[in-house]
Design a protein around this motif. Sequence first.
Motif, mmCIF file in Angstrom:
data_model
loop_
_atom_site.group_PDB
_atom_site.id
_atom_site.type_symbol
_atom_site.label_atom_id
_atom_site.label_comp_id
_atom_site.label_asym_id
_atom_site.label_seq_id
_atom_site.Cartn_x
_atom_site.Cartn_y
_atom_site.Cartn_z
ATOM 1 N N ASP A 1 -10.405 -53.550 -34.612
ATOM 2 C CA ASP A 1 -10.312 -53.710 -36.016
ATOM 3 C C ASP A 1 -9.673 -52.408 -36.502
ATOM 4 O OD1 ASP A 1 -10.819 -53.627 -38.972
ATOM 5 O OD2 ASP A 1 -12.832 -54.462 -38.643
ATOM 6 N N ALA A 2 -8.595 -52.605 -36.994
ATOM 7 C CA ALA A 2 -7.606 -51.327 -37.389
ATOM 8 C C ALA A 2 -8.235 -50.583 -38.431
ATOM 9 C CB ALA A 2 -6.234 -51.747 -37.732
ATOM 10 N N ALA A 3 -8.693 -51.121 -39.445
ATOM 11 C CA ALA A 3 -9.479 -50.607 -40.327
ATOM 12 C C ALA A 3 -10.568 -49.714 -39.953
ATOM 13 C CB ALA A 3 -9.908 -51.482 -41.630
ATOM 14 N N GLU A 4 -11.285 -50.287 -39.291
ATOM 15 C CA GLU A 4 -12.462 -49.439 -38.789
ATOM 16 C C GLU A 4 -12.089 -48.362 -37.639
ATOM 17 O OE1 GLU A 4 -16.488 -50.305 -35.867
ATOM 18 O OE2 GLU A 4 -15.167 -51.918 -36.660
ATOM 19 N N TYR A 5 -11.245 -48.483 -36.726
ATOM 20 C CA TYR A 5 -10.424 -47.726 -35.964
ATOM 21 C C TYR A 5 -9.980 -46.439 -36.443
ATOM 22 C CZ TYR A 5 -7.898 -45.689 -32.017
ATOM 23 O OH TYR A 5 -7.433 -44.782 -31.072
ATOM 24 N N PHE A 6 -9.275 -46.596 -37.637
ATOM 25 C CA PHE A 6 -8.650 -45.607 -38.519
ATOM 26 C C PHE A 6 -9.556 -45.036 -39.616
ATOM 27 C CE2 PHE A 6 -5.003 -47.762 -36.857
ATOM 28 C CZ PHE A 6 -4.415 -46.755 -36.052
ATOM 29 N N SER A 7 -10.777 -45.444 -39.609
ATOM 30 C CA SER A 7 -11.817 -44.989 -40.839
ATOM 31 C C SER A 7 -11.168 -45.189 -42.221
ATOM 32 C CB SER A 7 -12.177 -43.508 -40.464
ATOM 33 O OG SER A 7 -12.568 -43.277 -39.237
ATOM 34 N N LEU A 8 -10.581 -46.226 -42.279
ATOM 35 C CA LEU A 8 -10.013 -46.717 -43.695
ATOM 36 C C LEU A 8 -11.084 -47.395 -44.427
ATOM 37 C CD1 LEU A 8 -6.709 -48.286 -42.793
ATOM 38 C CD2 LEU A 8 -7.100 -45.857 -43.376
ATOM 39 N N PRO A 9 -11.264 -46.975 -45.849
ATOM 40 C CA PRO A 9 -12.208 -47.689 -46.703
ATOM 41 C C PRO A 9 -11.891 -49.020 -46.846
ATOM 42 C CG PRO A 9 -10.784 -46.028 -47.977
ATOM 43 C CD PRO A 9 -10.410 -45.865 -46.565
ATOM 44 N N ARG A 10 -12.823 -50.059 -46.614
ATOM 45 C CA ARG A 10 -12.396 -51.325 -46.540
ATOM 46 C C ARG A 10 -12.001 -51.987 -48.014
ATOM 47 N NH1 ARG A 10 -12.744 -54.111 -42.222
ATOM 48 N NH2 ARG A 10 -13.973 -53.278 -40.436
ATOM 49 N N ASP A 11 -12.873 -51.224 -48.957
ATOM 50 C CA ASP A 11 -12.687 -51.846 -50.458
ATOM 51 C C ASP A 11 -11.359 -51.305 -50.984
ATOM 52 O OD1 ASP A 11 -13.466 -49.334 -50.374
ATOM 53 O OD2 ASP A 11 -14.362 -49.243 -52.406
ATOM 54 N N ARG A 12 -10.521 -50.417 -50.229
ATOM 55 C CA ARG A 12 -9.281 -50.222 -50.761
ATOM 56 C C ARG A 12 -8.156 -50.381 -49.629
ATOM 57 N NH1 ARG A 12 -9.272 -44.937 -51.399
ATOM 58 N NH2 ARG A 12 -11.451 -44.401 -50.984
ATOM 59 N N THR A 13 -8.527 -51.271 -48.769
ATOM 60 C CA THR A 13 -7.380 -51.517 -47.690
ATOM 61 C C THR A 13 -6.947 -53.160 -47.689
ATOM 62 O OG1 THR A 13 -8.679 -50.225 -45.949
ATOM 63 C CG2 THR A 13 -7.270 -51.881 -45.081
ATOM 64 N N VAL A 14 -5.740 -53.061 -47.783
ATOM 65 C CA VAL A 14 -4.764 -54.132 -48.079
ATOM 66 C C VAL A 14 -4.175 -54.647 -46.856
ATOM 67 C CG1 VAL A 14 -3.134 -55.553 -49.463
ATOM 68 C CG2 VAL A 14 -4.575 -53.867 -50.615
ATOM 69 N N ILE A 15 -4.472 -55.628 -46.533
ATOM 70 C CA ILE A 15 -3.555 -56.428 -45.195
ATOM 71 C C ILE A 15 -2.829 -57.349 -45.467
ATOM 72 C CG2 ILE A 15 -3.883 -57.620 -42.757
ATOM 73 C CD1 ILE A 15 -6.922 -56.540 -42.823
ATOM 74 N N MET A 16 -1.533 -56.968 -45.077
ATOM 75 C CA MET A 16 -0.262 -57.813 -45.480
ATOM 76 C C MET A 16 0.176 -58.378 -44.174
ATOM 77 S SD MET A 16 1.409 -55.680 -48.562
ATOM 78 C CE MET A 16 2.279 -57.099 -49.208
ATOM 79 N N GLY A 17 0.419 -59.906 -44.219
ATOM 80 C CA GLY A 17 0.800 -60.442 -42.734
ATOM 81 C C GLY A 17 2.160 -60.724 -42.689
ATOM 82 N N SER A 18 2.785 -61.102 -41.658
ATOM 83 C CA SER A 18 4.003 -61.640 -41.622
ATOM 84 C C SER A 18 4.107 -62.299 -40.077
ATOM 85 C CB SER A 18 5.263 -60.769 -41.572
ATOM 86 O OG SER A 18 5.267 -59.496 -40.555
ATOM 87 N N HIS A 19 5.036 -63.016 -39.653
ATOM 88 C CA HIS A 19 4.964 -63.832 -38.673
ATOM 89 C C HIS A 19 6.282 -63.358 -37.677
ATOM 90 C CE1 HIS A 19 7.451 -66.846 -40.921
ATOM 91 N NE2 HIS A 19 8.031 -67.110 -39.734
ATOM 92 N N ILE A 20 5.962 -63.576 -36.526
ATOM 93 C CA ILE A 20 7.192 -63.605 -35.410
ATOM 94 C C ILE A 20 7.112 -64.662 -34.549
ATOM 95 C CG2 ILE A 20 7.960 -62.038 -33.527
ATOM 96 C CD1 ILE A 20 7.521 -59.623 -35.409
ATOM 97 N N GLU A 21 8.322 -65.164 -34.048
ATOM 98 C CA GLU A 21 8.340 -66.230 -32.965
ATOM 99 C C GLU A 21 8.613 -65.416 -31.667
ATOM 100 O OE1 GLU A 21 10.875 -69.191 -34.127
ATOM 101 O OE2 GLU A 21 9.659 -69.992 -35.604
ATOM 102 N N VAL A 22 7.803 -66.140 -30.664
ATOM 103 C CA VAL A 22 7.984 -65.539 -29.399
ATOM 104 C C VAL A 22 8.796 -66.726 -28.459
ATOM 105 C CG1 VAL A 22 6.372 -63.604 -29.701
ATOM 106 C CG2 VAL A 22 5.659 -66.014 -28.649
#
Length: 233
Positions: A212-233
Amino acid sequence: MAVGGSLLLVVDLLFVAANATKLLHGAWLPLLIGLTTFTVMTTWQRGREIVTAKRAHNEGPLRQFVDRLHSGEVPAVRVPGTALFLNRGDQTAPLAMRANVEHNHVRHDQVVILSIETDTVPRVPTDRRVLVDDLGYAEDGIIHVTARFGYMETPDVPGTLALLAPADTEGPVDLDQASYFLSTIELRRGKQPTMAPWRKRLFIATSYITADAAEYFSLPRDRTVIMGSHIEV
């Protein structure tokens, strides 16, 4: 040389033949475990090479992106606040930042692009923790910060940002109101012959085993935005 090599090969084959009978008495199990581990590791390594190359292509050069923002070539409305984007380094633009600008057409007044580096020492002194780069423009509100940690340290992003001086960051960083943006990648099987189909399925399956990147980097969850994209392998 050929004669010597042949003799060594004969000796090795004799050893293999002498131990081949052990396969019938349980020796097949460690061989199977070793083969499975080797397959997973080589598949993961090959998959990461493909994803890293495609991600770098999608991100594009960071300084070129900042130049386009500065010149107005990419229209974006400046909104109040501080946005922090975690990125792999200072060569490419964060996918989340690119999406914010190119699709949402907004950028924050203050943008901090943060990269984490792990040094080959247990701990990094506080005075060597951060390095700030204005990316060519001293008054545009966009900076890149490199944070160094030792291999025995757990990265604390908010604590690291508190070390920054306002003179280095083109104004004070409002940590209490800052928004943190993480770029995530969704992997999909593509038609390109990058790997065998079964290896693609194996790589995608193992990609879900991540911290969990947010937990690992000690980020406040209420102000953390996760934006996704896709990549084909």
